[in-house]
Design a protein around this motif. Structure first.
Motif, PDB file in Angstrom:
ATOM      1  N   ALA A 156       0.822  -1.209   0.000  1.00  0.00           N
ATOM      2  CA  ALA A 156       0.000   0.000   0.000  1.00  0.00           C
ATOM      3  C   ALA A 156       0.857   1.261   0.000  1.00  0.00           C
ATOM      4  N   VAL A 157       1.971   1.226   0.726  1.00  0.00           N
ATOM      5  CA  VAL A 157       2.846   2.388   0.805  1.00  0.00           C
ATOM      6  C   VAL A 157       3.669   2.552  -0.470  1.00  0.00           C
ATOM      7  N   ASN A 158       4.124   1.448  -1.048  1.00  0.00           N
ATOM      8  CA  ASN A 158       5.046   1.505  -2.182  1.00  0.00           C
ATOM      9  C   ASN A 158       4.371   1.535  -3.544  1.00  0.00           C
ATOM     10  N   LEU A 159       3.172   0.952  -3.655  1.00  0.00           N
ATOM     11  CA  LEU A 159       2.560   0.769  -4.965  1.00  0.00           C
ATOM     12  C   LEU A 159       2.349   2.081  -5.731  1.00  0.00           C
ATOM     13  N   PRO A 160       1.892   3.153  -5.088  1.00  0.00           N
ATOM     14  CA  PRO A 160       1.733   4.395  -5.866  1.00  0.00           C
ATOM     15  C   PRO A 160       3.031   4.864  -6.517  1.00  0.00           C
ATOM     16  N   PHE A 161       4.137   4.717  -5.799  1.00  0.00           N
ATOM     17  CA  PHE A 161       5.428   5.132  -6.352  1.00  0.00           C
ATOM     18  C   PHE A 161       5.883   4.167  -7.444  1.00  0.00           C
ATOM     19  N   MET A 162       5.616   2.886  -7.246  1.00  0.00           N
ATOM     20  CA  MET A 162       6.000   1.903  -8.252  1.00  0.00           C
ATOM     21  C   MET A 162       5.247   2.131  -9.562  1.00  0.00           C
ATOM     22  N   LEU A 163       3.981   2.509  -9.454  1.00  0.00           N
ATOM     23  CA  LEU A 163       3.169   2.694 -10.650  1.00  0.00           C
ATOM     24  C   LEU A 163       3.416   4.024 -11.342  1.00  0.00           C
ATOM     25  N   LEU A 164       3.645   5.068 -10.537  1.00  0.00           N
ATOM     26  CA  LEU A 164       3.713   6.420 -11.094  1.00  0.00           C
ATOM     27  C   LEU A 164       5.131   6.955 -11.252  1.00  0.00           C
ATOM     28  N   ALA A 165       6.086   6.366 -10.524  1.00  0.00           N
ATOM     29  CA  ALA A 165       7.463   6.876 -10.594  1.00  0.00           C
ATOM     30  C   ALA A 165       8.434   5.722 -10.393  1.00  0.00           C
ATOM     31  N   PHE A 166       8.302   4.703 -11.248  1.00  0.00           N
ATOM     32  CA  PHE A 166       9.057   3.469 -11.041  1.00  0.00           C
ATOM     33  C   PHE A 166      10.565   3.696 -11.058  1.00  0.00           C
ATOM     34  N   ASP A 167      11.055   4.479 -11.992  1.00  0.00           N
ATOM     35  CA  ASP A 167      12.498   4.705 -12.100  1.00  0.00           C
ATOM     36  C   ASP A 167      13.048   5.377 -10.842  1.00  0.00           C
ATOM     37  N   GLY A 168      12.294   6.333 -10.308  1.00  0.00           N
ATOM     38  CA  GLY A 168      12.735   6.983  -9.072  1.00  0.00           C
ATOM     39  C   GLY A 168      12.619   6.063  -7.883  1.00  0.00           C
ATOM     40  N   TRP A 169      11.561   5.241  -7.861  1.00  0.00           N
ATOM     41  CA  TRP A 169      11.342   4.323  -6.744  1.00  0.00           C
ATOM     42  C   TRP A 169      12.408   3.239  -6.669  1.00  0.00           C
ATOM     43  N   LYS A 170      12.818   2.703  -7.825  1.00  0.00           N
ATOM     44  CA  LYS A 170      13.727   1.554  -7.817  1.00  0.00           C
ATOM     45  C   LYS A 170      15.164   1.954  -7.491  1.00  0.00           C
ATOM     46  N   ARG A 171      15.439   3.255  -7.431  1.00  0.00           N
ATOM     47  CA  ARG A 171      16.804   3.726  -7.199  1.00  0.00           C
ATOM     48  C   ARG A 171      17.398   3.122  -5.935  1.00  0.00           C
ATOM     49  N   PHE A 172      16.637   3.051  -4.853  1.00  0.00           N
ATOM     50  CA  PHE A 172      17.151   2.501  -3.598  1.00  0.00           C
ATOM     51  C   PHE A 172      17.602   1.062  -3.779  1.00  0.00           C
ATOM     52  N   TYR A 173      16.810   0.254  -4.447  1.00  0.00           N
ATOM     53  CA  TYR A 173      17.106  -1.166  -4.596  1.00  0.00           C
ATOM     54  C   TYR A 173      18.264  -1.389  -5.569  1.00  0.00           C
ATOM     55  N   VAL A 174      18.304  -0.593  -6.645  1.00  0.00           N
ATOM     56  CA  VAL A 174      19.418  -0.694  -7.587  1.00  0.00           C
ATOM     57  C   VAL A 174      20.712  -0.235  -6.920  1.00  0.00           C
ATOM     58  N   PHE A 175      20.637   0.882  -6.209  1.00  0.00           N
ATOM     59  CA  PHE A 175      21.817   1.410  -5.524  1.00  0.00           C
ATOM     60  C   PHE A 175      22.348   0.418  -4.494  1.00  0.00           C
ATOM     61  N   SER A 176      21.441  -0.217  -3.742  1.00  0.00           N
ATOM     62  CA  SER A 176      21.862  -1.178  -2.717  1.00  0.00           C
ATOM     63  C   SER A 176      22.539  -2.388  -3.328  1.00  0.00           C
TER      64      SER A 176
END
Length: 449
Positions: free
Chosen positions: A230-250
């Motif tokens: 619920a917290v992550n889905l809006p960002f995943m749908l609307l700003a996926f590239d910005g959202w995935k930065r944390f996981y790619v960076f890690s």
């Protein structure tokens, strides 16, 4: 006339139970103020704008420079206008404070101040929750460690870790009260803020398996998954590239300050120092330690306490991680105290953490050309790295001993089993690993019927 069911004795017991909350909450507020004052040379003296002085004054923070690094100063929305290297819990907090300080004088400093206010409130909340948890173990004053631990005062406002700490502790308070879905909701919020609380599902699963309380575990998992999505889905749908930065960076970052892998690479060790094998080595070493913890949890003669296993898995995660920032000590303090409230090893560990805190900044000074004489070299710095790791291993060894010999466990006295464990407290064993044949009759767990 209806006669009251309360009694003077019950009222006195309730008053004694409530007594530690106010003074320990005030101690937490004092710790928050001391942590703020520690940053005064940077906050009021301008050392943040000097790459050397902020290290020599030991007042560095991630919060202040991220006002610019995450383009908050330009009014850009986190994730949507600029990829953020933190999970959405922190990015959302950044966005709220960005709007509160925009248009003020010196907004970078105001951004720091308001962020610190939230972290200070998180510390007070975390300490109050820990009072409740430690009180279940009959030792509410142990929460003073979390309020005034020296390493906490030094590292409190480097990053956003205190917020995740309060959420994690709140989850275990809910679990202790058998509100399993609520515990999952709070863990979902914690994982959406800092990813490390995901490791706590290991201890919960192992104890649920051993005691056949899997339904409680599944309710917690459901609460976590629903909340995190619920917290992550809006960002995943609307700003996926910005959202995935944390996981790619890690996943892409290399061995960083504080980690043992950084030492191996810096020293050029064969195999362990191979940067190409870093991810494999980190995952494999953590996996081996988790397997050992699982065997311990399922084969120990007496079922371990929940806080003991949480401490062990979190310590394993930190020691094997490719990044070990100074503020990670904030993750471990409450769980170390709840797992084994013996002051001597805790003091030794705090000394090592403080030593590392000063060592990292003096080491970073020497990494700047022309400043080699102002700080510490590899030898002094890496001795601090190993001191921190060794003292955590010492704590872990004592916790393992307490699990194998519950008579040494200060919590498990007078028939007490696992007061923070909720459904695990006093539960019967249903799944136990037998590592060797035994004809002896196993004694029941303390507190079980």
């Amino acid at each position: 006339m209806t006669r009251s069911t309360s009694s003077p004795g019950a009222a006195a017991t309730a008053a004694r139970a409530a007594l530690p909350f106010l003074p320990l909450g005030l101690l937490a507020a004092l710790g928050a103020v001391l942590a703020y004052l520690w940053k005064a040379p940077c906050r009021y003296g301008g050392a943040w704008n000097d790459g050397t002085q902020q290290f020599l004054n030991f007042c560095y923070t991630d919060i202040y420079p991220l006002w610019w690094n995450e383009k908050l100063d330009q009014g850009v929305t986190p994730y949507f206008g600029h990829p953020v290297e933190y999970p959405v819990g922190i990015g959302s907090l950044m966005w709220v404070i960005q709007h509160l300080v925009s248009g003020t004088a010196d907004p970078g400093v105001r951004f720091y101040d308001l962020t610190v206010f939230v972290m200070a409130a998180s510390l007070v909340a975390g300490v109050v929750i820990m009072v409740a948890l430690a009180g279940l173990q009959g030792r509410p004053w142990d929460a003073a460690w979390y309020a005034l631990a020296p390493a906490l005062i030094l590292t409190a406002y480097i990053n956003w870790d205190l917020l995740c700490g309060a959420l994690s502790l709140g989850a275990f308070l809910a679990w202790s009260r058998r509100a399993h879905f609520t515990a999952g909701v709070l863990l979902g919020l914690a994982v959406a803020t800092k990813f490390y609380p995901v490791v706590f599902f290991g201890p919960l699963f192992l104890l649920a398996l051993r005691s056949r309380k899997l339904q409680a575990f599944l309710w917690a998992v459901a609460g976590t998954v629903i909340t995190w999505v619920a917290v992550n889905l809006p960002f995943m749908l609307l700003a996926f590239d910005g959202w995935k930065r944390f996981y790619v960076f890690s996943s892409e970052r290399g061995a960083d300050w504080g980690s043992l892998w950084f030492f191996f690479q810096r020293r050029g060790w064969p195999f362990l120092g191979d940067a190409e094998r870093l991810d494999m080595l980190g995952i494999a070493s953590f996996g081996v330690l988790c397997l050992a913890i699982a065997v311990l949890a399922l084969a120990a003669p007496t079922r371990p306490r929940l806080m003991q296993l949480c401490f062990l898995v979190l310590a394993a995660f930190m020691v094997t991680n490719k990044v070990w920032s100074p503020q990670y000590v904030l993750w471990l303090v409450p769980f170390a105290v709840l797992a084994r409230p013996k002051w001597k090893p805790l003091v030794l560990w705090q000394v090592a953490e403080c030593w590392y805190f000063f060592a990292i900044w003096l080491y970073l000074v020497t990494q700047q050309p022309g400043n080699e004489a102002l700080g510490w070299g590899d030898g002094a710095y890496f001795s601090a790295v190993w001191a921190r790791a060794i003292t955590i291993v010492i704590l872990a060894v004592f916790v393992v001993r307490d699990i194998l010999r519950p008579g040494h466990d200060v919590i498990r006295q007078n028939g007490v089993d696992d007061p923070i464990g909720g459904v695990f407290d006093g539960a019967e064993d249903h799944f136990v690993l037998r590592l060797r044949p035994s004809t002896a009759v196993r004694e029941p767990a303390p507190g079980s019927s």
